[in-house]
Scaffold this active site. Structure first.
Site, PDB file in Angstrom:
ATOM      1  N   LYS A 114      36.590  41.183  33.672  1.00  0.00           N
ATOM      2  CA  LYS A 114      35.507  41.818  34.436  1.00  0.00           C
ATOM      3  C   LYS A 114      35.536  43.302  34.149  1.00  0.00           C
ATOM      4  O   LYS A 114      36.587  43.867  33.802  1.00  0.00           O
ATOM      5  CB  LYS A 114      35.684  41.572  35.935  1.00  0.00           C
ATOM      6  CG  LYS A 114      34.390  41.627  36.723  1.00  0.00           C
ATOM      7  CD  LYS A 114      33.539  40.395  36.493  1.00  0.00           C
ATOM      8  CE  LYS A 114      32.254  40.447  37.324  1.00  0.00           C
ATOM      9  NZ  LYS A 114      31.467  39.207  37.165  1.00  0.00           N
ATOM     10  N   ASP A 154      26.019  41.859  35.474  1.00  0.00           N
ATOM     11  CA  ASP A 154      26.413  41.586  36.863  1.00  0.00           C
ATOM     12  C   ASP A 154      25.518  42.478  37.705  1.00  0.00           C
ATOM     13  O   ASP A 154      24.445  42.901  37.256  1.00  0.00           O
ATOM     14  CB  ASP A 154      27.911  41.882  37.076  1.00  0.00           C
ATOM     15  CG  ASP A 154      28.474  41.296  38.367  1.00  0.00           C
ATOM     16  OD1 ASP A 154      29.029  40.189  38.315  1.00  0.00           O
ATOM     17  OD2 ASP A 154      28.356  41.928  39.442  1.00  0.00           O
TER      18      ASP A 154
END
Length: 448
Positions: A114, A154
């Site tokens: 991430k 995201d």
């Protein structure tokens, strides 16, 4: 771990996994997996860097950029980039940790990671966002690649930002490769990718409903939080399958509709245009009620609840309200959408009421559709071809069905107490994802 800084979001995700594993028979059957847990909980690599960019007033601005490369046992690191002022290492470690096991549940060869920055796109011009993306990628490009680390979008990073990031990567490296997913359809993107997380969530929940003997989405009333990509497509697919959607939300409040006058595809299209302009739902000139400072869970009576906004958006009290109102299914479109206290409420109700209880599905299984189609996009890029939307959608349906069945059967195998026909999907999903990653790590010699 007392010498380390507090990382509440990561610690919550870690404790949730550990409590699941310890309350199962996994460590009794495979005690050596305790070592794997120690190893998998520490990222392989954390990259932190500054991002210097120039605003429209020609003033220098600086932000913090990150990439947490958590685990590559199953394949290249895979996970989104988040641009939001709340971004910090705790949040990115929690998201990357969850991503490891979510990606394992897809059955695809992708690891977990991430990244992002504490940059706030709201209030910025398109030119400022583009310049930030270029500066961010100038550093990130040194650490990613099609066979190394493949980021996606995201919160705050849509297809437009992916395009700017890809252009910057290509300029820096002189390579055209599948280094990012969520790309435009004309330059390597996959059909169904924008829809995948929301569609996959609904496909997963449909299996829950069918397994419980409650039919399908047809005739069900559904509450959804959020109003971004995941919420929009979950709402559209639920409506397509015959459900009545009565809520959406944003950070400032909840949009509440009635069963007689529910949210329509036209409403969702109008809201999508607002999101492109980075405007709040308060600007939506619709016929529905907007409740400031509220989330939908205590304001509606529904069959299905789908939190699709952000982490910890369903509290213990809201969970109790959903149970009391007779809701039967809750599944996370967001990552760690429910607090641990809320999960405890759902799980206690499931154990007590069994087939009449509310049934909870965690994000690492229920929202895996997005990263699944990202994995399919990587496959298409490797082959230099594109699949039709029907082909991708069928593969997505198969992946979500497999994730549901894997969690279900794993829970029946490992969860203590023999919980009958409605076992814990959160326990089953956690154990299934962990076991797959741990086994691959062992084969690689990461632990022994």
């Amino acid at each position: 771990m007392s010498n380390l800084p507090s990382e509440p979001e990561f610690e919550q995700a870690y404790r949730e996994l550990v409590s699941t594993l310890e309350n199962s028979s996994l460590f009794e059957q495979k005690p050596e997996y305790k070592t794997a847990l120690q190893v998998v909980s520490i990222p392989e690599r954390i990259i932190q860097f500054r991002v210097v960019w120039e605003d429209d007033k020609l003033q220098t601005q600086v932000n913090r950029g990150y990439r947490v490369q958590f685990n590559s046992a199953l394949g290249p690191y895979k996970g989104g980039l988040r641009f939001h002022p709340t971004v910090n290492l705790s949040i990115l470690k929690f998201l990357g940790f969850e991503q490891i096991f979510k990606n394992a549940l897809t059955g695809l060869n992708i690891g977990g990671g991430k990244g992002g920055a504490d940059f706030d796109p709201k209030g910025k011009s398109d030119n400022e966002i583009r310049k930030f993306c270029v500066s961010f990628m100038r550093e990130l490009s040194k650490h990613i690649g099609a066979d190394t680390d493949v980021p996606a979008g995201d919160i705050g990073v849509s297809g437009r930002e992916i395009g700017w990031l890809f252009g910057a990567y290509k300029a820096e490296t002189k390579k055209w490769e599948g280094v990012l997913t969520g790309k435009g359809g004309s330059w390597g993107g996959s059909l169904i990718r924008p829809e995948a997380t929301g569609f996959g969530l609904v496909y997963y929940v449909n299996h829950m409903i069918e397994y419980a003997g409650q039919g399908s989405f047809k005739g069900k009333t559904v509450a959804i939080s959020g109003s971004g990509n995941v919420a929009q497509y979950a709402a559209l697919k639920a409506i397509e399958l015959g459900a009545t959607v009565v809520s959406l939300s944003d950070s400032k409040g909840a949009l509440i509709a009635s069963v007689d006058s529910p949210i329509t595809p036209e409403d969702i299209s109008a809201i999508a245009q607002l999101k492109v302009k980075r405007q709040a739902l308060t600007a939506f000139a619709g016929k529905h009620k907007y409740v400031e400072g509220a989330r939908p869970w205590t304001l509606v009576k529904v069959d299905v609840a789908l939190p699709c906004a952000t982490q910890n958006e369903v509290s213990k009290e809201e969970a109790e309200a959903l149970v009391a109102s007779g809701a039967r299914f809750i599944a996370e479109g967001s990552n760690m959408g429910c607090t641990q206290e809320a999960i405890d409420v759902f799980e206690a109700n499931r154990k007590e009421k069994k087939g009449e209880a509310i049934w909870y599905a965690p994000g690492k299984a229920a929202n895996a559709g997005g990263v699944a189609v990202s994995g399919l996009e990587m496959a298409q890029n490797s082959q230099r071809l594109s699949w039709t939307s029907e082909e991708v959608d069928e593969k997505l349906k198969g992946i979500m069905e497999a994730a549901f069945k894997n969690g279900l059967e794993t829970a029946k195998k490992y969860v203590k107490g023999g919980e009958g026909e409605f076992p814990s999907l959160v326990a089953g999903s956690n154990i299934a994802g962990f076991v797959k990653v741990a086994a691959a790590m062992h084969d690689h010699g990461d632990w022994w």
